[in-house]
Motif scaffolding. Sequence first.
Motif, PDB file in Angstrom:
ATOM      1  N   ALA A  17       0.819  -1.213   0.000  1.00 53.39           N
ATOM      2  CA  ALA A  17       0.000   0.000   0.000  1.00 53.39           C
ATOM      3  C   ALA A  17       0.853   1.264   0.000  1.00 53.39           C
ATOM      4  O   ALA A  17       0.419   2.299  -0.503  1.00 53.39           O
ATOM      5  CB  ALA A  17      -0.937  -0.002   1.207  1.00 53.39           C
ATOM      6  N   SER A  18       2.060   1.194   0.537  1.00 52.10           N
ATOM      7  CA  SER A  18       2.911   2.390   0.568  1.00 52.10           C
ATOM      8  C   SER A  18       3.415   2.774  -0.817  1.00 52.10           C
ATOM      9  O   SER A  18       3.895   3.888  -1.017  1.00 52.10           O
ATOM     10  CB  SER A  18       4.095   2.165   1.516  1.00 52.10           C
ATOM     11  N   THR A  19       3.311   1.878  -1.787  1.00 54.92           N
ATOM     12  CA  THR A  19       3.749   2.195  -3.148  1.00 54.92           C
ATOM     13  C   THR A  19       2.630   2.815  -3.989  1.00 54.92           C
ATOM     14  O   THR A  19       2.905   3.406  -5.025  1.00 54.92           O
ATOM     15  CB  THR A  19       4.245   0.934  -3.870  1.00 54.92           C
ATOM     16  N   LEU A  20       1.393   2.693  -3.546  1.00 54.35           N
ATOM     17  CA  LEU A  20       0.267   3.125  -4.364  1.00 54.35           C
ATOM     18  C   LEU A  20       0.166   4.636  -4.585  1.00 54.35           C
ATOM     19  O   LEU A  20      -0.178   5.052  -5.693  1.00 54.35           O
ATOM     20  CB  LEU A  20      -1.040   2.583  -3.781  1.00 54.35           C
ATOM     21  N   PRO A  21       0.443   5.504  -3.603  1.00 53.37           N
ATOM     22  CA  PRO A  21       0.362   6.948  -3.892  1.00 53.37           C
ATOM     23  C   PRO A  21       1.323   7.388  -5.010  1.00 53.37           C
ATOM     24  O   PRO A  21       0.947   8.210  -5.848  1.00 53.37           O
ATOM     25  CB  PRO A  21       0.733   7.600  -2.562  1.00 53.37           C
ATOM     26  N   MET A  29       8.259   4.142  -8.283  1.00 50.60           N
ATOM     27  CA  MET A  29       7.823   3.348  -7.135  1.00 50.60           C
ATOM     28  C   MET A  29       8.609   3.746  -5.893  1.00 50.60           C
ATOM     29  O   MET A  29       9.803   4.027  -5.962  1.00 50.60           O
ATOM     30  CB  MET A  29       8.037   1.871  -7.444  1.00 50.60           C
ATOM     31  N   LEU A  30       7.938   3.769  -4.752  1.00 49.87           N
ATOM     32  CA  LEU A  30       8.495   4.108  -3.448  1.00 49.87           C
ATOM     33  C   LEU A  30       8.937   5.568  -3.323  1.00 49.87           C
ATOM     34  O   LEU A  30       9.738   5.903  -2.462  1.00 49.87           O
ATOM     35  CB  LEU A  30       9.641   3.169  -3.057  1.00 49.87           C
ATOM     36  N   THR A  31       8.402   6.448  -4.174  1.00 47.46           N
ATOM     37  CA  THR A  31       8.621   7.869  -3.985  1.00 47.46           C
ATOM     38  C   THR A  31       7.820   8.305  -2.763  1.00 47.46           C
ATOM     39  O   THR A  31       6.654   7.960  -2.616  1.00 47.46           O
ATOM     40  CB  THR A  31       8.167   8.669  -5.214  1.00 47.46           C
ATOM     41  N   THR A  49       4.461   7.901   3.442  1.00 47.86           N
ATOM     42  CA  THR A  49       4.578   6.550   2.898  1.00 47.86           C
ATOM     43  C   THR A  49       5.777   5.794   3.488  1.00 47.86           C
ATOM     44  O   THR A  49       5.670   4.584   3.672  1.00 47.86           O
ATOM     45  CB  THR A  49       4.648   6.568   1.367  1.00 47.86           C
ATOM     46  N   PRO A  50       6.909   6.446   3.803  1.00 44.26           N
ATOM     47  CA  PRO A  50       7.970   5.679   4.468  1.00 44.26           C
ATOM     48  C   PRO A  50       7.545   5.144   5.830  1.00 44.26           C
ATOM     49  O   PRO A  50       7.932   4.041   6.220  1.00 44.26           O
ATOM     50  CB  PRO A  50       9.125   6.677   4.618  1.00 44.26           C
ATOM     51  N   LEU A  51       6.711   5.893   6.553  1.00 43.21           N
ATOM     52  CA  LEU A  51       6.210   5.416   7.844  1.00 43.21           C
ATOM     53  C   LEU A  51       5.323   4.186   7.652  1.00 43.21           C
ATOM     54  O   LEU A  51       5.446   3.200   8.391  1.00 43.21           O
ATOM     55  CB  LEU A  51       5.428   6.523   8.551  1.00 43.21           C
ATOM     56  N   ILE A  52       4.437   4.229   6.654  1.00 46.56           N
ATOM     57  CA  ILE A  52       3.565   3.090   6.374  1.00 46.56           C
ATOM     58  C   ILE A  52       4.399   1.875   5.983  1.00 46.56           C
ATOM     59  O   ILE A  52       4.134   0.757   6.424  1.00 46.56           O
ATOM     60  CB  ILE A  52       2.552   3.458   5.270  1.00 46.56           C
TER      61      ILE A  52
END
Length: 77
Positions: A17-21, A29-31, A49-52
């Motif tokens: 889920a952290s890759t979806l935004p 990916m993973l921005t 997203t890094p926290l998630i």
Amino acid sequence: RVGPRDLLAAGLLLGLASTLPAFFSGQPMLTAHWWEVPLPGSTYLKLSTPLIFDIGVYFAVLGTIMTFVIGLMESEE
């Protein structure tokens, strides 16, 4: 109670889920993305997203270790 395999699955889903935004905004990916959620009393909860992703990794590692330990305890009986 939460089973260790459920915890492992939840961790993997949070990591995904952290890759979806970034995917939906057309970025690599993973921005990292950050949000400020307003809370009562004029304070903000800062999420990212890094926290998630980190919480997902924590859950996945904890679920894996718990699965191994429970498996070892059951095999000794």
